[in-house]
Design a protein around this motif. Structure first.
Motif, PDB file in Angstrom:
ATOM      1  N   ILE A  32      -4.167  18.093  -5.046  1.00 30.72           N
ATOM      2  CA  ILE A  32      -5.200  17.413  -4.256  1.00 30.72           C
ATOM      3  C   ILE A  32      -6.400  18.343  -4.037  1.00 30.72           C
ATOM      4  O   ILE A  32      -7.556  17.917  -4.108  1.00 30.72           O
ATOM      5  CB  ILE A  32      -4.613  16.939  -2.909  1.00 30.72           C
ATOM      6  CG1 ILE A  32      -3.539  15.863  -3.153  1.00 30.72           C
ATOM      7  CG2 ILE A  32      -5.713  16.384  -1.998  1.00 30.72           C
ATOM      8  CD1 ILE A  32      -2.783  15.454  -1.914  1.00 30.72           C
ATOM      9  N   ASN A  46      -7.780   7.991  -1.117  1.00 28.76           N
ATOM     10  CA  ASN A  46      -7.654   8.113   0.338  1.00 28.76           C
ATOM     11  C   ASN A  46      -6.887   9.377   0.742  1.00 28.76           C
ATOM     12  O   ASN A  46      -6.044   9.355   1.648  1.00 28.76           O
ATOM     13  CB  ASN A  46      -6.967   6.874   0.923  1.00 28.76           C
ATOM     14  CG  ASN A  46      -7.823   5.633   0.799  1.00 28.76           C
ATOM     15  OD1 ASN A  46      -9.038   5.692   0.915  1.00 28.76           O
ATOM     16  ND2 ASN A  46      -7.189   4.493   0.562  1.00 28.76           N
ATOM     17  N   GLY A  47      -7.171  10.476   0.046  1.00 29.02           N
ATOM     18  CA  GLY A  47      -6.564  11.753   0.398  1.00 29.02           C
ATOM     19  C   GLY A  47      -5.124  11.912  -0.051  1.00 29.02           C
ATOM     20  O   GLY A  47      -4.477  12.915   0.273  1.00 29.02           O
ATOM     21  N   ARG A  48      -4.590  10.958  -0.802  1.00 37.04           N
ATOM     22  CA  ARG A  48      -3.202  11.012  -1.261  1.00 37.04           C
ATOM     23  C   ARG A  48      -3.171  11.073  -2.783  1.00 37.04           C
ATOM     24  O   ARG A  48      -3.987  10.445  -3.455  1.00 37.04           O
ATOM     25  CB  ARG A  48      -2.432   9.777  -0.779  1.00 37.04           C
ATOM     26  CG  ARG A  48      -0.977   9.737  -1.237  1.00 37.04           C
ATOM     27  CD  ARG A  48      -0.256   8.501  -0.676  1.00 37.04           C
ATOM     28  NE  ARG A  48       1.134   8.487  -1.109  1.00 37.04           N
ATOM     29  CZ  ARG A  48       1.569   7.885  -2.205  1.00 37.04           C
ATOM     30  NH1 ARG A  48       0.705   7.230  -2.986  1.00 37.04           N
ATOM     31  NH2 ARG A  48       2.837   7.917  -2.541  1.00 37.04           N
ATOM     32  N   GLN A  91      -9.179   2.247  -5.629  1.00 35.43           N
ATOM     33  CA  GLN A  91      -9.358   1.992  -4.197  1.00 35.43           C
ATOM     34  C   GLN A  91      -9.977   0.611  -3.978  1.00 35.43           C
ATOM     35  O   GLN A  91      -9.543  -0.139  -3.104  1.00 35.43           O
ATOM     36  CB  GLN A  91     -10.236   3.080  -3.586  1.00 35.43           C
ATOM     37  CG  GLN A  91     -10.332   3.002  -2.068  1.00 35.43           C
ATOM     38  CD  GLN A  91     -11.023   4.237  -1.487  1.00 35.43           C
ATOM     39  OE1 GLN A  91     -11.204   5.232  -2.178  1.00 35.43           O
ATOM     40  NE2 GLN A  91     -11.396   4.158  -0.230  1.00 35.43           N
ATOM     41  N   VAL A 121      -6.829  10.986  -6.912  1.00 35.12           N
ATOM     42  CA  VAL A 121      -6.619  11.075  -5.463  1.00 35.12           C
ATOM     43  C   VAL A 121      -7.288   9.874  -4.795  1.00 35.12           C
ATOM     44  O   VAL A 121      -8.505   9.684  -4.921  1.00 35.12           O
ATOM     45  CB  VAL A 121      -7.189  12.391  -4.902  1.00 35.12           C
ATOM     46  CG1 VAL A 121      -6.968  12.473  -3.396  1.00 35.12           C
ATOM     47  CG2 VAL A 121      -6.542  13.587  -5.606  1.00 35.12           C
ATOM     48  N   GLN A 126     -12.144  10.624 -11.044  1.00 35.58           N
ATOM     49  CA  GLN A 126     -12.749  10.232  -9.766  1.00 35.58           C
ATOM     50  C   GLN A 126     -13.236   8.774  -9.805  1.00 35.58           C
ATOM     51  O   GLN A 126     -13.116   8.044  -8.825  1.00 35.58           O
ATOM     52  CB  GLN A 126     -13.902  11.179  -9.438  1.00 35.58           C
ATOM     53  CG  GLN A 126     -13.464  12.606  -9.155  1.00 35.58           C
ATOM     54  CD  GLN A 126     -14.637  13.533  -8.888  1.00 35.58           C
ATOM     55  OE1 GLN A 126     -15.597  13.155  -8.236  1.00 35.58           O
ATOM     56  NE2 GLN A 126     -14.566  14.744  -9.415  1.00 35.58           N
ATOM     57  N   ARG A 173       0.170  19.469  -2.994  1.00 36.20           N
ATOM     58  CA  ARG A 173      -0.997  19.845  -2.181  1.00 36.20           C
ATOM     59  C   ARG A 173      -2.081  20.454  -3.059  1.00 36.20           C
ATOM     60  O   ARG A 173      -3.274  20.192  -2.887  1.00 36.20           O
ATOM     61  CB  ARG A 173      -0.580  20.828  -1.077  1.00 36.20           C
ATOM     62  CG  ARG A 173       0.225  20.214   0.049  1.00 36.20           C
ATOM     63  CD  ARG A 173       0.346  21.155   1.228  1.00 36.20           C
ATOM     64  NE  ARG A 173       1.098  22.354   0.900  1.00 36.20           N
ATOM     65  CZ  ARG A 173       2.422  22.485   1.020  1.00 36.20           C
ATOM     66  NH1 ARG A 173       3.142  21.451   1.451  1.00 36.20           N
ATOM     67  NH2 ARG A 173       3.018  23.622   0.724  1.00 36.20           N
ATOM     68  N   THR A 197      -8.355  19.334  -8.475  1.00 30.20           N
ATOM     69  CA  THR A 197      -7.928  18.117  -9.172  1.00 30.20           C
ATOM     70  C   THR A 197      -7.768  18.276 -10.681  1.00 30.20           C
ATOM     71  O   THR A 197      -7.314  17.331 -11.338  1.00 30.20           O
ATOM     72  CB  THR A 197      -8.922  16.970  -8.895  1.00 30.20           C
ATOM     73  OG1 THR A 197     -10.239  17.404  -9.250  1.00 30.20           O
ATOM     74  CG2 THR A 197      -8.888  16.566  -7.434  1.00 30.20           C
TER      75      THR A 197
END
Length: 718
Positions: free
Chosen positions: A206, A266-268, A303, A264, A296, A203, A209
């Motif tokens: 996330i 999609n939030g994972r 993604q 990270v 990033q 956690r 970072t």
């Protein structure tokens, strides 16, 4: 006695409120409501040259003007108690600092991180980072992207080793890329258990970072403040002290400094760039931020790449569904239709084998034994869900588990409940030997914090098998399966509607066609009763009853085929040549004007049902007689080829129209029913012939060789 030690000891450790910071910097914390000092690191007075006391206003501290301006801007931008970090370079006396200002949970944090690297060197590294980001954007695959990322992060930060982790569905992680000093042991390809990063740490990775440990052997600087106040949450702090458990872990690896940068998606937590140095290493804040920006960019590119992969899979799955739908609508045997597209279906469903069953018949594609496939089919539920998923041996009936190896995963699609039609996508269990980077289980010992789980003492390779569980189908694959099931449902409904229509049509035609011969038999019997000529009447009765028998036999055969019962073959070793010669002689006797030519070897033995195969030849010759050009010969050719035989029936005629080819072997075709040259036909001949050939393991096919129409039967000899 101590409490039992479990992984929860690690997972529940309050790593976000450690109560201390790393000593290469100092921290000041203020209450946002009144800008009053509420906490500071123990080393702050000496390192910053300040005199500190509780509730001292920020404005009273002799800090550079730009620090006060940054603090004011941060307070003005607070939303829901938080404000993002801003950074600036400041000098306090002769010492250079990176000053980071941010707000979290209603508290203003000002951190001063000592920096020894000159500003011009930092600027040069920043230019390298900009160039690296441009190169990252040009990569075409995730593996190439991660490899370049490790090389570039190592180049701009100076770490001895940079690894790229990629996490799996179970949160274990592989080192998929690595850049390292030549004399260091490679870790590329190794897997690490999910417990290496407990949920609490995951956690935090996330939320914040990037995390640096400049010197693994540091002595933490405790936080001072009012006793009884809530602990200071350092989730976003750059100086946050890290878990002693993690420090031990790094020390056991021989690491002197560490940095992690989260990827990270999609939030994972999708991946991680893990940096190790064999001695202490202080990386300037702006260079760390450049690495964070690179992460990033990587996340954004990953993604996009994964979205393209999903789109491509969806596109290919749609193409497969279209082809399957077309075949199902035109094919009388749905199981065979699906088997024809088995390779494409495996790719669409990401399966390693398929099992197809309908009417109790089981067919397979892939390396799965037919006996096991039949037992898997027998284990399926009678009713209920249309999609059945099994992912582990524990999901299977007890009596099957011992024999399933290496299979563990199944995604079952019930495409036709009325006929027990199932398509089963199978996956092997994950019995691949994994190069774990040490024991997956941690060693329990009593340390400074009491009983707890400590990290592994070394990175010795351990081998562990992951067995009894398959990789689960992801959301994209399940969507493809659901859409495929919908298409198969529609095809099944359409086929049932067509079958009902054909059954009604068949009954109407059968009633009409049987009325004629029955009337002839009735009239002949009446004439015999009144003393008519016995010879002529008996011939008429025999011909009419024979015609009735043929019609009824064809209807019974079609009923067995439609009901999935099969035709019941009685195979024996038989020489086809004399049988075929006798059949052709019968045809010549019945049709003296027919030109019938045969080309056969002296003998050709094969294992088959002789009566059924003669039914095939009879149907094909009858088909040629009814549809061929009158007066032109019909050729019957038989010869051996490879490990099988080839039988051809040829007649001179125009080619069959393209629009009729999809339904060529369908029963009750409009082109056959009511044909002026075959008024008693029901259009069942080719349909039955095809099923007989298939039951023998062969194929019946059509081709046109001008000026001849050719039907070919290929069969295995054994």
């Amino acid at each position: 006695m101590h409490d039992p030690v479990t992984l929860d000891n690690c997972a529940d450790e309050p790593i976000h409120i450690p109560g201390s910071i790393q000593p290469h910097g100092a921290l000041l914390a203020f209450d946002v409501a009144n800008n009053a000092l509420l906490a500071w690191s123990d080393n702050a007075p000496q390192l910053l040259g300040l005199t500190l006391a509780l509730d001292l206003p920020l404005s009273a501290l002799p800090l550079p003007a730009e620090v006060h301006e940054a603090a004011a801007e941060c307070v003005d931008s607070i939303s829901d108690g938080e404000a993002p970090a801003s950074a600036l370079e400041v000098s306090l006396g002769a010492v250079q600092f990176d000053c980071i200002v941010h707000a979290y949970q209603g508290r203003l944090l000002i951190e001063f991180e000592r920096r020894d690297t000159p500003s011009d060197a930092v600027a040069a590294f920043a230019l390298k980072a900009h160039s690296a980001i441009d190169r990252l954007k040009r990569q075409k695959s995730i593996d190439a992207l991660l490899q370049l990322a490790t090389e570039q992060v190592r180049a701009i930060t100076g770490f001895d080793r940079v690894m790229a982790y990629r996490f799996h569905h179970d949160d274990s992680g592989d080192v998929t890329a690595e850049a390292r000093r030549d004399d260091l042991e490679p870790y590329l390809g190794r897997r690490y258990p999910a417990s290496d990063i407990p949920a609490q740490a995951r956690r935090l990775y996330i939320i914040n970072t990037l995390r640096l440990i400049a010197d693994v052997n540091y002595t933490p600087s405790p936080l001072r403040g009012r006793a009884g106040d809530a602990p200071l949450d350092l989730s976003h702090s750059v100086l946050r002290s890290v878990s002693p458990i993690h420090i031990e872990y790094l020390q056991n690896m021989g690491v002197g400094a560490s940095m992690s940068v989260s990827i990270v998606v999609n939030g994972r937590l999708w991946g991680l760039l893990a940096c190790h140095h064999m001695s202490a290493l202080q990386v300037p804040y702006s260079i760390r931020m450049a690495a964070d920006v690179m992460a990033q960019v990587i996340a954004s590119l990953v993604q996009s790449m994964e979205a393209r992969e999903r789109a491509l899979l969806a596109e290919r799955s749609a193409e497969v569904r279209t082809r399957v739908m077309e075949t199902l609508l035109h094919e009388d045997d749905p199981g065979r239709a699906l088997l024809r597209h088995a390779a494409a279906l495996c790719h669409s469903l990401q399966a390693e084998a398929l099992i197809i069953t309908q009417y109790g018949k089981v067919m397979t594609h892939g390396d799965i034994p037919p006996e096991l496939a039949a037992r898997i089919v027998a284990s399926l539920p009678e009713g209920g869900k249309e999609i059945v998923e099994r992912l582990a041996l524990a999901d299977w009936p007890d009596h099957l588990r011992a024999d399933l190896t290496p299979w563990a995963g199944m995604l079952g699609l019930r495409f036709d409940p009325a006929t027990s039609g199932w398509l089963l996508a199978m996956r092997r269990e994950q019995i691949h030997t994994i190069r774990w980077a040490g024991r997956p289980e941690k060693v329990v010992r009593v340390g400074p914090l009491g009983p707890r789980l400590t990290p592994r003492g070394s990175f010795d390779e351990w081998r562990e098998e992951v067995s009894g569980r398959a990789v689960p189908w992801d959301a994209t694959q399940k969507l493809a399966a659901s859409q495929l099931l919908g298409e198969m449902h529609r095809a099944s409904v359409a086929k049932h509607v067509e079958t009902d229509r054909a059954r009604a049509q068949l009954l109407a035609m059968l009633g009409h066609d049987l009325r004629g011969p029955l009337h002839s038999i009735n009239m002949a019997a009446t004439v015999l009763q009144h003393g008519g000529a016995p010879g002529t009447m008996s011939t008429r009765i025999q011909a009419s009853s024979g015609r009735m028998e043929r019609l009824i036999s064809q209807v019974l055969d079609m009923s067995r085929i439609s009901g999935g019962l099969g035709l019941g073959l009685d195979r024996k070793q038989t020489d086809l040549v004399p049988l075929l010669a006798d059949l052709l002689d019968e045809v010549r006797t019945a049709h003296p004007d027919l030109l019938l030519q045969a080309m056969m070897p002296p003998a050709l033995p094969a294992l088959l049902d002789s009566d059924r195969m003669m039914q095939v030849v009879s149907n094909l010759v009858s088909n040629a007689r009814h549809h061929g050009t009158h007066g032109e010969p019909i050729e019957v050719r038989l010869h051996a080829q490879d490990e099988g035989l080839l039988l051809e029936v040829r007649n001179t005629a125009a080619p069959i129209a393209d629009e009729l080819l999809p339904t060529l072997y369908s029963p009750l075709k409009h082109a056959s029913v009511g044909n002026v040259r075959n008024r008693g036909g029901l259009g069942l001949g080719l349909h039955i012939a095809q099923q007989i050939v298939r039951d023998h393991g062969g194929e019946l096919a059509y081709r046109y060789e001008a000026p001849q129409v050719v039907f070919m039967v290929s069969l295995p000899l054994g």
